[in-house]
Design a protein around this motif. Structure first.
Motif, PDB file in Angstrom:
ATOM      1  N   VAL A   1       0.842  -1.202   0.000  1.00 44.64           N
ATOM      2  CA  VAL A   1       0.000   0.000   0.000  1.00 44.64           C
ATOM      3  C   VAL A   1       0.875   1.250   0.000  1.00 44.64           C
ATOM      4  O   VAL A   1       0.689   2.171  -0.808  1.00 44.64           O
ATOM      5  CB  VAL A   1      -0.945   0.011   1.222  1.00 44.64           C
ATOM      6  CG1 VAL A   1      -1.643   1.367   1.347  1.00 44.64           C
ATOM      7  CG2 VAL A   1      -1.967  -1.111   1.131  1.00 44.64           C
ATOM      8  N   VAL A   2       1.843   1.273   0.914  1.00 43.47           N
ATOM      9  CA  VAL A   2       2.715   2.447   1.040  1.00 43.47           C
ATOM     10  C   VAL A   2       3.554   2.649  -0.215  1.00 43.47           C
ATOM     11  O   VAL A   2       3.752   3.775  -0.684  1.00 43.47           O
ATOM     12  CB  VAL A   2       3.603   2.318   2.288  1.00 43.47           C
ATOM     13  CG1 VAL A   2       4.593   3.482   2.371  1.00 43.47           C
ATOM     14  CG2 VAL A   2       2.744   2.269   3.546  1.00 43.47           C
ATOM     15  N   LYS A   3       4.053   1.565  -0.779  1.00 44.59           N
ATOM     16  CA  LYS A   3       4.845   1.661  -2.013  1.00 44.59           C
ATOM     17  C   LYS A   3       4.048   2.338  -3.128  1.00 44.59           C
ATOM     18  O   LYS A   3       4.566   3.202  -3.850  1.00 44.59           O
ATOM     19  CB  LYS A   3       5.293   0.273  -2.455  1.00 44.59           C
ATOM     20  CG  LYS A   3       6.119   0.278  -3.736  1.00 44.59           C
ATOM     21  CD  LYS A   3       6.509  -1.139  -4.141  1.00 44.59           C
ATOM     22  CE  LYS A   3       7.258  -1.145  -5.479  1.00 44.59           C
ATOM     23  NZ  LYS A   3       7.617  -2.516  -5.906  1.00 44.59           N
ATOM     24  N   GLU A   4       2.778   1.967  -3.255  1.00 41.62           N
ATOM     25  CA  GLU A   4       1.931   2.563  -4.288  1.00 41.62           C
ATOM     26  C   GLU A   4       1.663   4.044  -4.000  1.00 41.62           C
ATOM     27  O   GLU A   4       1.635   4.871  -4.908  1.00 41.62           O
ATOM     28  CB  GLU A   4       0.618   1.794  -4.414  1.00 41.62           C
ATOM     29  CG  GLU A   4       0.757   0.431  -5.065  1.00 41.62           C
ATOM     30  CD  GLU A   4       1.249   0.520  -6.495  1.00 41.62           C
ATOM     31  OE1 GLU A   4       0.863   1.471  -7.219  1.00 41.62           O
ATOM     32  OE2 GLU A   4       2.038  -0.350  -6.904  1.00 41.62           O
ATOM     33  N   LEU A   5       1.459   4.376  -2.741  1.00 40.71           N
ATOM     34  CA  LEU A   5       1.231   5.780  -2.380  1.00 40.71           C
ATOM     35  C   LEU A   5       2.445   6.632  -2.725  1.00 40.71           C
ATOM     36  O   LEU A   5       2.321   7.715  -3.316  1.00 40.71           O
ATOM     37  CB  LEU A   5       0.916   5.902  -0.884  1.00 40.71           C
ATOM     38  CG  LEU A   5      -0.384   5.274  -0.373  1.00 40.71           C
ATOM     39  CD1 LEU A   5      -0.521   5.487   1.133  1.00 40.71           C
ATOM     40  CD2 LEU A   5      -1.593   5.836  -1.097  1.00 40.71           C
ATOM     41  N   VAL A   6       3.615   6.153  -2.350  1.00 39.00           N
ATOM     42  CA  VAL A   6       4.850   6.900  -2.625  1.00 39.00           C
ATOM     43  C   VAL A   6       5.052   7.035  -4.127  1.00 39.00           C
ATOM     44  O   VAL A   6       5.415   8.107  -4.631  1.00 39.00           O
ATOM     45  CB  VAL A   6       6.055   6.206  -1.957  1.00 39.00           C
ATOM     46  CG1 VAL A   6       7.358   6.873  -2.393  1.00 39.00           C
ATOM     47  CG2 VAL A   6       5.917   6.258  -0.431  1.00 39.00           C
ATOM     48  N   GLN A   7       4.803   5.962  -4.854  1.00 38.81           N
ATOM     49  CA  GLN A   7       4.965   5.998  -6.306  1.00 38.81           C
ATOM     50  C   GLN A   7       4.002   6.998  -6.942  1.00 38.81           C
ATOM     51  O   GLN A   7       4.306   7.595  -7.982  1.00 38.81           O
ATOM     52  CB  GLN A   7       4.733   4.611  -6.900  1.00 38.81           C
ATOM     53  CG  GLN A   7       5.023   4.524  -8.390  1.00 38.81           C
ATOM     54  CD  GLN A   7       5.119   3.083  -8.865  1.00 38.81           C
ATOM     55  OE1 GLN A   7       5.889   2.295  -8.327  1.00 38.81           O
ATOM     56  NE2 GLN A   7       4.328   2.742  -9.865  1.00 38.81           N
ATOM     57  N   ALA A   8       2.836   7.200  -6.317  1.00 38.74           N
ATOM     58  CA  ALA A   8       1.851   8.157  -6.820  1.00 38.74           C
ATOM     59  C   ALA A   8       2.176   9.589  -6.410  1.00 38.74           C
ATOM     60  O   ALA A   8       1.421  10.509  -6.738  1.00 38.74           O
ATOM     61  CB  ALA A   8       0.461   7.776  -6.324  1.00 38.74           C
ATOM     62  N   GLY A   9       3.257   9.792  -5.687  1.00 32.24           N
ATOM     63  CA  GLY A   9       3.665  11.141  -5.291  1.00 32.24           C
ATOM     64  C   GLY A   9       3.054  11.631  -3.998  1.00 32.24           C
ATOM     65  O   GLY A   9       3.131  12.825  -3.685  1.00 32.24           O
ATOM     66  N   VAL A  10       2.460  10.746  -3.212  1.00 33.10           N
ATOM     67  CA  VAL A  10       1.829  11.157  -1.951  1.00 33.10           C
ATOM     68  C   VAL A  10       2.908  11.563  -0.948  1.00 33.10           C
ATOM     69  O   VAL A  10       3.855  10.814  -0.704  1.00 33.10           O
ATOM     70  CB  VAL A  10       0.964  10.020  -1.373  1.00 33.10           C
ATOM     71  CG1 VAL A  10       0.438  10.390   0.012  1.00 33.10           C
ATOM     72  CG2 VAL A  10      -0.181   9.707  -2.321  1.00 33.10           C
ATOM     73  N   GLU A  11       2.746  12.739  -0.366  1.00 32.78           N
ATOM     74  CA  GLU A  11       3.708  13.267   0.608  1.00 32.78           C
ATOM     75  C   GLU A  11       3.122  13.394   2.003  1.00 32.78           C
ATOM     76  O   GLU A  11       3.851  13.423   2.991  1.00 32.78           O
ATOM     77  CB  GLU A  11       4.211  14.638   0.150  1.00 32.78           C
ATOM     78  CG  GLU A  11       4.929  14.606  -1.190  1.00 32.78           C
ATOM     79  CD  GLU A  11       5.209  15.986  -1.729  1.00 32.78           C
ATOM     80  OE1 GLU A  11       4.489  16.941  -1.342  1.00 32.78           O
ATOM     81  OE2 GLU A  11       6.143  16.133  -2.525  1.00 32.78           O
ATOM     82  N   VAL A  12       1.786  13.474   2.094  1.00 35.23           N
ATOM     83  CA  VAL A  12       1.101  13.685   3.372  1.00 35.23           C
ATOM     84  C   VAL A  12      -0.108  12.771   3.435  1.00 35.23           C
ATOM     85  O   VAL A  12      -0.821  12.596   2.439  1.00 35.23           O
ATOM     86  CB  VAL A  12       0.643  15.154   3.531  1.00 35.23           C
ATOM     87  CG1 VAL A  12      -0.005  15.362   4.898  1.00 35.23           C
ATOM     88  CG2 VAL A  12       1.803  16.117   3.336  1.00 35.23           C
TER      89      VAL A  12
END
Length: 562
Positions: free
Chosen positions: A15-26
């Motif tokens: 889940v976190v890997k996908e969020l980071v890959q999508a540019g999520v910062e917060v």
């Protein structure tokens, strides 16, 4: 050699890997026994800042405000059952405003789903509850599919018409060890021609023939980052520009062709009756902004929207152009022959006159609050983000006379729910730390999420809260008085808001005049610390004309035969 804890890869990690890959910062939310693995994965990864709200409702509003102010994906993490239910109301607001938001929620352990056995935090049908509040709601069925399911949920949230997508992950799945899989979306277009924006000749013909054109700009303009194109088109055509509530900032509101958020004004209605072409761009045509669709529009209507379902939903269109507003407006500009424009020479002067007339009419109703709006606009920077909760002063002049100059600097509750302003302002400030963020709120609504003041203080956010304290629900008071001549359930006992604010680590002062307000606002703008200015409405005095709610509101509540 690394120990097993360091080398395993779980659903939560995916889940976190996908969020980071999508540019999520917060990400916003509250940690729980039903999302703890995701929180721990975020901590271990280290790329995403976690904001701890004081309630799930506020967490969603924060993610919402962050997304609206930045144009990025908002992410919120809640618990199961009651926690997800607490988030539902704010998710409805995000849905109403078309905000791209990913809601991650836990679920009971997979063997107990739908059994009614009483597993802690169990909800009878959480997925249906989330589906009713969101653009879509999905459940992770197999841990091995995590990367693909999260990727698709993010993509759906960001795809027009944008909106919140809820993804529930059973708690036993979150810690499941899975393979780390990379997924790439491959688009093969070798044998396909590149798609281009083709504007039909009939649209250009109608635009060229128009003598009195009007553009109605909505939130879709801002979502598409099409404000420059919209302003350019308006100037080429010499068109009047009306904005929806969500469309404020799609054209600078000090532009001479901008009528603004005055569609339901009687003078604007008369102007529209005489118009011969409407170009609507990303407009929802909400009931409360159109006197429940009684605002007249020209017979010739070119409707531009990213959503096929928007065409003819509320007003009939003679030409529908579906796609990205920025692309369509650019294509229109390129295809229009400026020499063929037929706008009447006197039309621009009519537009200027209407612009001044509607503002002048409203100013006459403000009484002592005219000094408030002028003081705010004079003191606050041009790119100030103005967040407005549902309260009299916000509805009357905060949404109309306070000029908005830039996209994403005007945020208001599209769904009409009270109390969401504070956490929304917190999210906007987190997303835009160098801009000034001001919240207009009433005492009744403010108490709904008052605990989030501590979140703002904890993050040392320099938001400025302007709290209009009249010890009650002012909007409803006025509507009840106009409809029935009496009031019920609208008077509230207010706390000492200054002491409350100070206990929440805010600077605070209570004021009773326009002069005092201007002085305190200057201080607040300069200090760049969490600040609350409490406006004593009784001391300031009444408006010259009481606000009776949206046009026709009081009449709609009087007894009548259906």
């Amino acid at each position: 050699m690394k120990n097993q804890e360091e080398i395993v890869f779980t659903t939560a990690d995916a889940v976190v890997k996908e969020l980071v890959q999508a540019g999520v910062e917060v990400a916003f939310g509250i940690v729980s026994i039903h999302n703890m693995p995701i929180y721990d994965a975020i901590l271990r990864d280290g790329n995403i800042k976690l904001i701890c709200s004081r309630g799930e409702s506020g967490a969603v509003n924060m993610a919402d405000g962050y997304a609206r102010a930045t144009g990025k994906l908002g992410v919120v993490i809640t618990s199961t059952g009651t926690g997800a239910g607490n988030a539902a109301g704010s998710l409805v607001e995000a849905w109403a405003a078309g905000v791209p938001l990913l809601h991650l929620t836990g679920e009971v352990a997979s063997p107990y789903l739908g059994t009614g056995k009483g597993y802690i935090h169990e909800c009878k049908d959480q997925l249906s509850m989330m589906s009713g509040a969101c653009k879509n709601a999905v459940r992770l069925r197999r841990p091995e599919q995590t990367a693909g399911v999260v990727r698709k949920a993010i993509e759906e949230a960001l795809t027009a018409p944008t909106g919140p997508v809820s993804l529930e992950i059973p708690i036993d799945f979150q810690s499941a060890i899975i393979e780390d899989v990379s997924i790439d979306k491959v688009q093969v277009d070798i044998f396909k021609p590149q798609l281009t924006t083709v504007i039909p000749d009939i649209a250009i013909s109608k635009i060229s023939e128009a003598r009195r054109p009007v553009i109605w700009a909505g939130g879709g303009v801002i979502s598409a980052n099409a404000s420059k194109e919209l302003t350019n088109l308006a100037e080429i055509l010499g068109a009047a520009v009306i904005t929806s509530q969500s469309g404020k900032g799609s054209i600078p509101e000090d532009h001479e062709q901008c009528i603004g958020h005055f569609a339901a004004n009687e003078s604007t209605k008369e102007f529209l009756r005489n118009a011969d072409l409407l170009i609507s761009v990303g407009v929802r045509f909400r009931g409360n902004e159109t006197s429940n669709w009684k605002v007249p529009v020209p017979e010739e209507h070119i409707s531009i929207d990213a959503d096929f379902n928007a065409i003819n939903r509320n007003y009939k269109a003679t030409v529908g152009l579906v796609g990205d507003a920025k692309d369509i407006l650019s294509a229109l500009i390129n295809k229009i022959d400026e020499k063929s424009i037929s706008v009447l020479p006197s039309y621009i002067e009519e537009v200027r006159s209407l612009r001044n007339e509607v503002r002048g009419q409203l100013r006459k109703t403000l009484g002592p609050f005219e000094q408030f709006v002028d003081g705010m606009r004079e003191i606050l920077p041009r790119d100030t983000i103005l967040v407005r909760d549902v309260t009299v002063q916000a509805n009357v002049w905060g949404s109309r006379i306070f000029d908005i100059y830039e996209p994403r600097t005007s945020i208001h509750a599209s769904g009409g729910g009270i109390g969401q302003g504070l956490p929304t302002a917190i999210g906007a400030q987190l997303g835009c730390p160098h801009q000034t963020v001001v919240l207009m709120a009433g005492d009744g609504g403010f108490m709904v999420n008052v605990g989030e003041m501590v979140t703002a203080a904890e993050e040392n956010l320099p938001i400025i809260v302007v709290l209009f304290d009249d010890s009650g629900y002012g909007v409803l008071r006025n509507i009840q008085e106009a409809a029935y001549g009496r009031q019920v359930a609208v008077n509230l006992l207010s706390p000492d808001f200054v002491k409350l604010a100070e206990s929440m680590h805010f600077e605070s002062a209570r004021i009773g005049s326009g002069d005092e307000f201007v002085t305190e606002l200057k201080k607040a703008t300069e200090r760049r610390k969490p600040t609350m200015i409490v406006v004593d409405m009784e001391a300031v005095g009444p408006m010259a004309k009481p606000f009776g709610g949206p046009p026709g509101a009081a009449e709609s509540f009087k007894p009548k035969k259906l």
